[in-house]
Write an enzyme that holds these catalytic residues in place. Structure first.
Site, mmCIF file in Angstrom:
data_model
loop_
_atom_site.group_PDB
_atom_site.id
_atom_site.type_symbol
_atom_site.label_atom_id
_atom_site.label_comp_id
_atom_site.label_asym_id
_atom_site.label_seq_id
_atom_site.Cartn_x
_atom_site.Cartn_y
_atom_site.Cartn_z
ATOM 1 N N THR A 52 -4.675 -15.150 42.031
ATOM 2 C CA THR A 52 -4.118 -14.466 40.854
ATOM 3 C C THR A 52 -3.905 -15.452 39.719
ATOM 4 N N GLY A 91 0.795 -20.098 47.020
ATOM 5 C CA GLY A 91 1.768 -20.847 47.803
ATOM 6 C C GLY A 91 1.202 -22.176 48.262
ATOM 7 N N GLU A 334 -0.107 -9.676 47.807
ATOM 8 C CA GLU A 334 -1.193 -9.063 48.600
ATOM 9 C C GLU A 334 -1.472 -7.650 48.125
HETATM 10 C C1 LIG Z 1 -2.297 -15.261 58.654
HETATM 11 C C2 LIG Z 1 -1.093 -14.552 59.229
HETATM 12 C C3 LIG Z 1 -0.608 -13.392 58.316
HETATM 13 C C4 LIG Z 1 0.768 -12.882 58.746
HETATM 14 C C5 LIG Z 1 1.228 -11.748 57.838
HETATM 15 C C6 LIG Z 1 2.432 -12.147 57.018
HETATM 16 C C7 LIG Z 1 2.131 -12.195 55.565
HETATM 17 C C8 LIG Z 1 2.908 -13.283 54.850
HETATM 18 C C9 LIG Z 1 2.105 -13.893 53.739
HETATM 19 C C10 LIG Z 1 2.941 -14.847 52.918
HETATM 20 C C11 LIG Z 1 2.174 -15.392 51.788
HETATM 21 C C12 LIG Z 1 1.858 -14.383 50.733
HETATM 22 C C13 LIG Z 1 0.809 -14.911 49.841
HETATM 23 C C14 LIG Z 1 0.308 -13.916 48.863
HETATM 24 C C15 LIG Z 1 -0.986 -13.973 48.503
HETATM 25 C C16 LIG Z 1 -1.503 -13.088 47.481
HETATM 26 O O1 LIG Z 1 -0.816 -12.298 46.882
HETATM 27 S S1 LIG Z 1 -3.179 -13.287 47.247
HETATM 28 C C17 LIG Z 1 -3.532 -12.277 45.865
HETATM 29 C C18 LIG Z 1 -3.463 -10.799 46.194
HETATM 30 N N1 LIG Z 1 -4.038 -10.067 45.120
HETATM 31 C C19 LIG Z 1 -4.382 -8.787 45.259
HETATM 32 O O2 LIG Z 1 -4.153 -8.154 46.265
HETATM 33 C C20 LIG Z 1 -5.111 -8.209 44.085
HETATM 34 C C21 LIG Z 1 -4.898 -6.726 44.017
HETATM 35 N N2 LIG Z 1 -5.967 -6.107 43.270
HETATM 36 C C22 LIG Z 1 -7.083 -5.643 43.911
HETATM 37 O O3 LIG Z 1 -7.255 -5.721 45.111
HETATM 38 C C23 LIG Z 1 -8.109 -4.974 43.043
HETATM 39 O O4 LIG Z 1 -7.920 -5.340 41.697
HETATM 40 C C24 LIG Z 1 -8.019 -3.430 43.139
HETATM 41 C C25 LIG Z 1 -6.620 -2.970 42.815
HETATM 42 C C26 LIG Z 1 -8.437 -3.013 44.508
HETATM 43 C C27 LIG Z 1 -8.938 -2.806 42.112
HETATM 44 O O5 LIG Z 1 -10.247 -3.279 42.369
HETATM 45 P P1 LIG Z 1 -11.371 -2.987 41.262
HETATM 46 O O6 LIG Z 1 -12.665 -3.506 41.757
HETATM 47 O O7 LIG Z 1 -10.911 -3.446 39.942
HETATM 48 O O8 LIG Z 1 -11.377 -1.449 41.135
HETATM 49 P P2 LIG Z 1 -11.698 -0.180 41.899
HETATM 50 O O9 LIG Z 1 -12.781 0.375 41.021
HETATM 51 O O10 LIG Z 1 -10.437 0.551 42.086
HETATM 52 O O11 LIG Z 1 -12.301 -0.550 43.368
HETATM 53 C C28 LIG Z 1 -13.646 -0.802 43.504
HETATM 54 C C29 LIG Z 1 -14.106 -0.369 44.873
HETATM 55 O O12 LIG Z 1 -13.788 -1.408 45.807
HETATM 56 C C30 LIG Z 1 -13.061 -0.879 46.890
HETATM 57 N N3 LIG Z 1 -12.110 -1.887 47.317
HETATM 58 C C31 LIG Z 1 -11.131 -2.430 46.569
HETATM 59 N N4 LIG Z 1 -10.461 -3.344 47.297
HETATM 60 C C32 LIG Z 1 -11.038 -3.368 48.517
HETATM 61 C C33 LIG Z 1 -10.783 -4.116 49.709
HETATM 62 N N5 LIG Z 1 -9.779 -5.005 49.791
HETATM 63 N N6 LIG Z 1 -11.596 -3.901 50.776
HETATM 64 C C34 LIG Z 1 -12.591 -2.993 50.691
HETATM 65 N N7 LIG Z 1 -12.894 -2.224 49.599
HETATM 66 C C35 LIG Z 1 -12.111 -2.444 48.531
HETATM 67 C C36 LIG Z 1 -12.383 0.344 46.338
HETATM 68 O O13 LIG Z 1 -12.063 1.229 47.403
HETATM 69 C C37 LIG Z 1 -13.453 0.895 45.439
HETATM 70 O O14 LIG Z 1 -14.409 1.507 46.243
HETATM 71 P P3 LIG Z 1 -15.097 2.841 45.728
HETATM 72 O O15 LIG Z 1 -13.996 3.873 45.641
HETATM 73 O O16 LIG Z 1 -16.104 3.148 46.798
HETATM 74 O O17 LIG Z 1 -15.689 2.525 44.386
HETATM 75 C C1 LIG Z 2 6.218 -14.690 46.571
HETATM 76 C C2 LIG Z 2 4.823 -14.514 46.032
HETATM 77 C C3 LIG Z 2 3.781 -15.240 46.591
HETATM 78 C C4 LIG Z 2 2.488 -15.114 46.076
HETATM 79 N N1 LIG Z 2 1.481 -15.870 46.619
HETATM 80 C C5 LIG Z 2 0.237 -15.779 46.100
HETATM 81 C C6 LIG Z 2 -0.833 -16.578 46.640
HETATM 82 O O1 LIG Z 2 -0.642 -17.342 47.583
HETATM 83 N N2 LIG Z 2 -2.064 -16.471 46.081
HETATM 84 C C7 LIG Z 2 -2.302 -15.611 45.035
HETATM 85 O O2 LIG Z 2 -3.451 -15.542 44.559
HETATM 86 N N3 LIG Z 2 -1.327 -14.836 44.495
HETATM 87 C C8 LIG Z 2 -0.065 -14.909 45.023
HETATM 88 N N4 LIG Z 2 0.938 -14.112 44.507
HETATM 89 C C9 LIG Z 2 0.660 -13.258 43.340
HETATM 90 C C10 LIG Z 2 0.541 -11.796 43.745
HETATM 91 O O3 LIG Z 2 -0.672 -11.590 44.390
HETATM 92 C C11 LIG Z 2 0.631 -10.915 42.496
HETATM 93 O O4 LIG Z 2 1.905 -11.084 41.930
HETATM 94 C C12 LIG Z 2 0.410 -9.452 42.877
HETATM 95 O O5 LIG Z 2 -0.954 -9.241 43.187
HETATM 96 C C13 LIG Z 2 0.839 -8.489 41.771
HETATM 97 O O6 LIG Z 2 0.101 -8.728 40.603
HETATM 98 P P1 LIG Z 2 0.859 -8.990 39.213
HETATM 99 O O7 LIG Z 2 1.875 -10.053 39.417
HETATM 100 O O8 LIG Z 2 -0.195 -9.161 38.185
HETATM 101 O O9 LIG Z 2 1.650 -7.645 38.920
HETATM 102 P P2 LIG Z 2 1.187 -6.495 37.904
HETATM 103 O O10 LIG Z 2 -0.041 -5.827 38.434
HETATM 104 O O11 LIG Z 2 1.178 -7.021 36.526
HETATM 105 O O12 LIG Z 2 2.409 -5.451 38.137
HETATM 106 C C14 LIG Z 2 3.368 -5.165 37.134
HETATM 107 C C15 LIG Z 2 3.563 -3.645 37.109
HETATM 108 O O13 LIG Z 2 2.362 -3.043 36.613
HETATM 109 C C16 LIG Z 2 2.022 -1.930 37.415
HETATM 110 N N5 LIG Z 2 0.579 -1.716 37.416
HETATM 111 C C17 LIG Z 2 -0.375 -2.671 37.440
HETATM 112 N N6 LIG Z 2 -1.601 -2.121 37.469
HETATM 113 C C18 LIG Z 2 -1.421 -0.774 37.457
HETATM 114 C C19 LIG Z 2 -2.303 0.343 37.501
HETATM 115 N N7 LIG Z 2 -3.629 0.181 37.531
HETATM 116 N N8 LIG Z 2 -1.752 1.587 37.510
HETATM 117 C C20 LIG Z 2 -0.397 1.747 37.490
HETATM 118 N N9 LIG Z 2 0.484 0.729 37.436
HETATM 119 C C21 LIG Z 2 -0.021 -0.518 37.425
HETATM 120 C C22 LIG Z 2 2.500 -2.328 38.811
HETATM 121 O O14 LIG Z 2 2.700 -1.158 39.614
HETATM 122 C C23 LIG Z 2 3.814 -3.032 38.498
HETATM 123 O O15 LIG Z 2 4.856 -2.065 38.428
HETATM 124 C C24 LIG Z 2 2.239 -14.219 44.996
HETATM 125 C C25 LIG Z 2 3.291 -13.470 44.443
HETATM 126 C C26 LIG Z 2 4.580 -13.607 44.964
HETATM 127 C C27 LIG Z 2 5.702 -12.795 44.369
#
Ligand SMILES: CCCCCCCCCCCCC/C=C/C(=O)SCCNC(=O)CCNC(=O)[C@H](O)C(C)(C)COP(=O)(O)OP(=O)(O)OC[C@H]1O[C@@H](n2cnc3c(N)ncnc32)[C@H](O)[C@@H]1OP(=O)(O)O
Ligand SMILES: Cc1cc2nc3c(=O)[nH]c(=O)nc-3n(C[C@H](O)[C@H](O)[C@H](O)COP(=O)(O)OP(=O)(O)OC[C@H]3O[C@@H](n4cnc5c(N)ncnc54)[C@H](O)[C@@H]3O)c2cc1C
Length: 561
Positions: A52, A91, A334
Site C-alpha cells: 500500500t 510492517g 488486508e
Molecule cells: C502467515 C500467517 C498469517 C496469520 C494470520 C494473522 C494475520 C496477521 C497479519 C498481521 C500483519 C498485517 C499486515 C497487513 C498487510 C496488508 O494490509 S497488505 C495490503 C493489503 N491491501 C489490500 O488488501 C488491498 C485491497 N484492495 C484490493 O484488493 C483491490 O483493490 C480490490 C478492492 C479487490 C479491487 O480490485 P480492482 O482490480 O481494482 O477491482 P475490481 O474490478 O473490483 O476486481 C477485479 C477482479 O478481480 C477479482 N479479484 C479482486 N481481488 C481478488 C483476489 N484477492 N483474488 C482473486 N480475485 C480477485 C475481482 O473479483 C474482480 O473479478 P471479476 O468480478 O471477475 O471482474
Molecule cells: C496495523 C496495520 C498494518 C498494515 N500492514 C501493512 C503491510 O504490511 N503491508 C501493506 O502493504 N499494507 C499494510 N497496511 C495498510 C493496509 O493494507 C491499508 O490501510 C488497507 O488496505 C486500507 O487501505 P487505506 O488505508 O487506503 O484505506 P481507504 O481505502 O482509504 O479507506 C478509507 C475509507 O474509505 C472507504 N472506501 C475506500 N474505497 C471505497 C469504495 N470503493 N467504496 C466505498 N468505500 C470505500 C473505506 O471503506 C474506508 O471507510 C497496514 C495497515 C495497518 C492499519
C-alpha cells in the site's frame, strides 16, 4: 527455508515475515525458489510485503510505483514518482527488514502490464544502512501494534536484476518481451491467504476475550439481586449474560468457520496449482466477506467484554486493552472491511444473475438457485417463519434472508441502471444494499457451518451444549437484524435520500464545531486538508528515525553477528 531470523520481536512482526514468505511461495517461480533457498541466499533475510502507498491503500490497481525494464542491463528500475506513491505501512519496514516484496506497475518495451511483485533489497546486509536510492523509515507512533515498526519506503531509480520479479505466473524475458499470466487475478493471490487466516484470528481474539470476561464475571460479586442477600456473582445478572453469552456462541461459531476457511483455502489453491482457476472467484469472495464479517463482530465483541469487566477491564493487566488494540487493525488491513464486503457483493450479484438465467450454482451460493425455483413470488416478499427451537429452521431463515437481500441489492442496481446512469454510479448508489447483502450472506454461511459442525458431533452432552450455543447465536442474530426479517425497504430509501441531502453540508457541519488544528491534533483532520505532506513530515520526526536510535539498533544487530 530462507533463514528468516526470529529477532525476538513479538508475534505480529513474525506474521509480517510469514506474509513475506507466503507471497514468495505464492508468486515466485520454482526456479526462483531454488535460487532464494540456496546457501547464497541463506542470509539473515528479514522481509516485508510492501504494497500500500500513502495515497493508494485500497486501490492497488492504480498504485503509482513503477518498475521499468531496462533490456540493456536486464534490470528493473523502480521509482516512487510522487509523495502519494511512497510505500506506507508495511510492517518491519521502519527499522528491521532488509528486503521487501514491492508491488509496482510493470513497464517493458514501452507498455504497462499492471501490477507485479518484485523482491527489492532495501538495506545493506552488512551495515543495515538504506541502499542507494532508498529512503526508508518508521511512520511514527500508532494506535497500537507498537512492537511492529511499520514504515515508509521511497524508491528513486533503484535497480534490481530481472530475476527479482516474482515470475511464477507472468514472466519478462531477457529481451523485455512479456509473457502473460494464466489469470490477471493471481497477483492478488497472497491477500486471499491472509484474509482466510484472519478468520481464525477473529475466533482466537474473541474466545480469549470471552474467557477473561466470563471467568472474571464468576469471580466478581457486585450489588444486590435480592435485598439482604449477599452480593451475587455478576454472571448471575441476565444483562451480563446477554452481553457475554452471544459472544461466547460467536467465538465457537468463528472457530468452526476459521477451520472451514483454512481447509477451503488449501483445497482450492490445490486446484489452482493444477491450473484450475474456476473456484478462485468464490474463494476470494468468501475470504473477503468472512474476514470482514468476523473481524467486525469480534472487534465490537472484545470491547463488550472489556466493558463487562467494569473498571478493571480498563487496566492493562486485564489483557483486554492489548487484545483490542492488536486486533482492531484487522478491520482495516488486508483489505478494508467495507471494500471487502463490496467485493463479496460483486460476486453475489453476478451469481444472482446467473441463477436468474437458469445456471446451476455451487458452493455457498447454491441457495440462490433454490430461491429462484420458489418463484414466481419475488423472494423479497416471502415471509420468514421460524421454529425458534429448531436450528435447521433457523438456517432456512438465514438462507431466505440472504437470498432476499441479494435480490434487493441486485434490483437496486437494476433500478439505478434504468435511470440510465453509469454502472459505476449505479454501483455506488446501491452500496448500502450491497454491503447488507454480503453481511447477510456471511451470516448465513456462519450459521450454516455451525449447524453442519453440530451434525458431526456424536457425543450427546457436547452436542446438547453446542446446540444451545448455536440456537443462541442464530436467535440473537435475528434480534440484531430484525428489520431484515421484516420489510424495511422504504426506510432504506429514506435514509439514502437523507445521505444525499447531508453530503454537501457535511464538512461545513464539522467545521462548525470550530476546533482549530491544535485542539484537533490530527494530521488527517487538518483544516487545510494538506494530509500527505504533513503526514510524511510527521513520520520523519518519529523518535525511531533519529540517527542516534538508528546507530543503536545497527550496533546491536552487528553485535549479534
Ligand atoms: C502467515 C500467517 C498469517 C496469520 C494470520 C494473522 C494475520 C496477521 C497479519 C498481521 C500483519 C498485517 C499486515 C497487513 C498487510 C496488508 O494490509 S497488505 C495490503 C493489503 N491491501 C489490500 O488488501 C488491498 C485491497 N484492495 C484490493 O484488493 C483491490 O483493490 C480490490 C478492492 C479487490 C479491487 O480490485 P480492482 O482490480 O481494482 O477491482 P475490481 O474490478 O473490483 O476486481 C477485479 C477482479 O478481480 C477479482 N479479484 C479482486 N481481488 C481478488 C483476489 N484477492 N483474488 C482473486 N480475485 C480477485 C475481482 O473479483 C474482480 O473479478 P471479476 O468480478 O471477475 O471482474
Ligand atoms: C496495523 C496495520 C498494518 C498494515 N500492514 C501493512 C503491510 O504490511 N503491508 C501493506 O502493504 N499494507 C499494510 N497496511 C495498510 C493496509 O493494507 C491499508 O490501510 C488497507 O488496505 C486500507 O487501505 P487505506 O488505508 O487506503 O484505506 P481507504 O481505502 O482509504 O479507506 C478509507 C475509507 O474509505 C472507504 N472506501 C475506500 N474505497 C471505497 C469504495 N470503493 N467504496 C466505498 N468505500 C470505500 C473505506 O471503506 C474506508 O471507510 C497496514 C495497515 C495497518 C492499519
Amino acid at each position: 527455508q530462507l533463514k528468516c531470523v526470529h529477532r525476538g520481536f513479538s508475534e505480529p512482526l513474525d506474521l509480517h515475515l510469514g506474509m513475506f514468505l507466503t507471497t514468495l511461495l505464492n508468486q515466485a517461480s520454482p526456479t526462483q525458489l531454488d535460487t532464494f533457498f540456496t546457501p547464497a541466499w541463506n542470509l539473515e533475510i528479514v522481509g516485508t510485503y510492501a504494497q500500500t502507498e500513502l495515497g493508494h491503500g485500497t486501490h492497488i490497481r492504480k498504485l503509482e510505483t513503477t518498475a521499468t525494464y531496462d533490456p540493456s542491463t536486464q534490470e528493473f528500475v523502480l521509482n516512487c514518482p510522487t509523495v502519494s506513491s511512497i510505500k506506507w505501512w508495511p510492517g518491519g519496514l521502519g527499522k528491521t527488514s532488509n528486503h521487501a516484496i514491492v508491488l509496482a506497475q510493470l513497464y517493458t518495451l514501452g507498455k504497462c502490464h499492471g501490477l507485479h511483485a518484485f523482491i527489492v533489497p532495501i538495506r545493506c546486509m552488512k551495515t543495515h544502512q538504506p541502499l542507494p536510492g532508498v529512503t526508508v523509515g518508521d511512520i511514527g507512533p500508532k494506535f497500537g501494534f507498537e512492537e511492529v515498526d511499520n514504515g515508509y519506503l521511497k524508491l528513486e531509480n533503484v535497480r534490481i536484476p530481472r530475476e527479482n520479479m516474482l515470475m511464477k505466473y507472468a514472466q519478462v524475458e531477457p529481451d523485455g518481451s512479456y509473457l502473460k499470466p494464466p489469470s490477471d487475478k493471481l497477483t492478488y493471490g497472497t491477500m486471499v491467504f491472509i484474509r482466510a487466516m484472519i478468520v481464525g484470528e477473529s475466533a482466537r481474539a474473541l474466545s480469549k476475550s470471552c474467557t477473561i470476561a466470563i471467568r472474571y464475571s464468576a469471580v466478581r460479586h457486585q450489588s444486590e439481586l435480592r435485598p439482604g442477600e449477599p452480593e451475587p456473582q455478576i454472571l448471575d445478572y441476565q444483562a451480563q449474560q446477554y452481553k457475554l453469552f452471544p459472544l461466547l456462541a460467536a467465538a465457537y461459531a468463528f472457530t468452526f468457520v476459521g477451520q472451514y476457511m483454512s481447509d477451503t483455502y488449501h483445497r482450492i489453491t490445490g486446484h489452482i496449482n493444477q491450473g484450475d482457476f474456476s473456484q478462485l472467484p468464490e474463494l476470494h469472495a468468501l475470504a473477503a466477506g468472512l474476514k470482514a464479517f468476523t473481524t467486525w463482530t469480534a472487534n465490537a465483541g472484545i470491547e463488550v467484554c472489556r466493558m463487562a469487566c467494569g473498571g478493571h477491564g480498563y487496566l492493562c493487566c486485564s489483557g483486554l486493552p492489548d487484545i483490542y488494540v492488536t486486533f482492531t487493525p484487522t478491520c482495516t488491513y488486508e483489505g478494508e472491511n467495507t471494500v471487502m464486503m463490496l467485493q463479496t457483493a460483486r460476486f453475489l450479484v453476478k451469481c444472482y444473475r446467473q441463477a436468474r438465467e437458469g445456471q446451476q450454482l455451487s458452493g455457498t451460493v447454491s441457495y440462490l438457485n433454490e430461491q429462484q425455483r420458489l418463484q414466481p413470488q419475488p423472494v423479497s416478499s416471502r415471509p420468514t417463519v421460524v421454529n425458534i427451537n429448531d436450528l435447521a429452521s433457523l438456517v432456512e431463515a438465514y438462507k431466505l434472508r440472504a437470498a432476499k437481500l441479494v435480490e434487493v441489492a441486485a434490483k437496486s442496481l437494476q433500478g439505478e441502471l434504468q435511470r440510465s446512469i453509469s454502472q459505476e454510479d449505479a454501483w455506488n448508489n446501491s452500496s448500502i444494499e450491497l454491503v447488507r447483502a454480503s453481511d447477510a450472506h456471511c451470516h448465513y454461511v456462519v450459521v450454516e457451518l455451525f449447524a453442519a459442525k453440530l451434525s458431526e458431533i456424536s457425543d450427546t452432552a457436547v452436542h446438547s451444549v453446542l446446540n444451545t450455543l448455536a440456537l443462541l447465536y442464530a436467535l440473537h442474530g435475528i434480534t440484531l437484524n430484525s428489520g431484515d426479517f421484516l420489510q424495511l425497504s422504504q426506510i432504506t430509501q429514506r435514509i439514502k435520500a437523507l445521505l444525499v441531502e447531508i453530503r454537501p453540508n457535511a464538512v461545513a457541519l464539522v467545521d462548525s464545531f470550530d476546533y482549530n488544528d491544535e485542539m484537533l491534533n490530527s494530521v488527517l483532520g487538518r483544516y487545510d486538508g494538506n494530509v500527505y505532506e504533513s503526514m510524511f513530515e510527521w513520520a520523519k520526526r518519529s523518535p525511531l528515525n533519529r540517527t542516534e536510535v538508528r546507530s543503536f539498533i545497527i550496533f546491536n544487530i552487528i553485535q549479534k553477528k
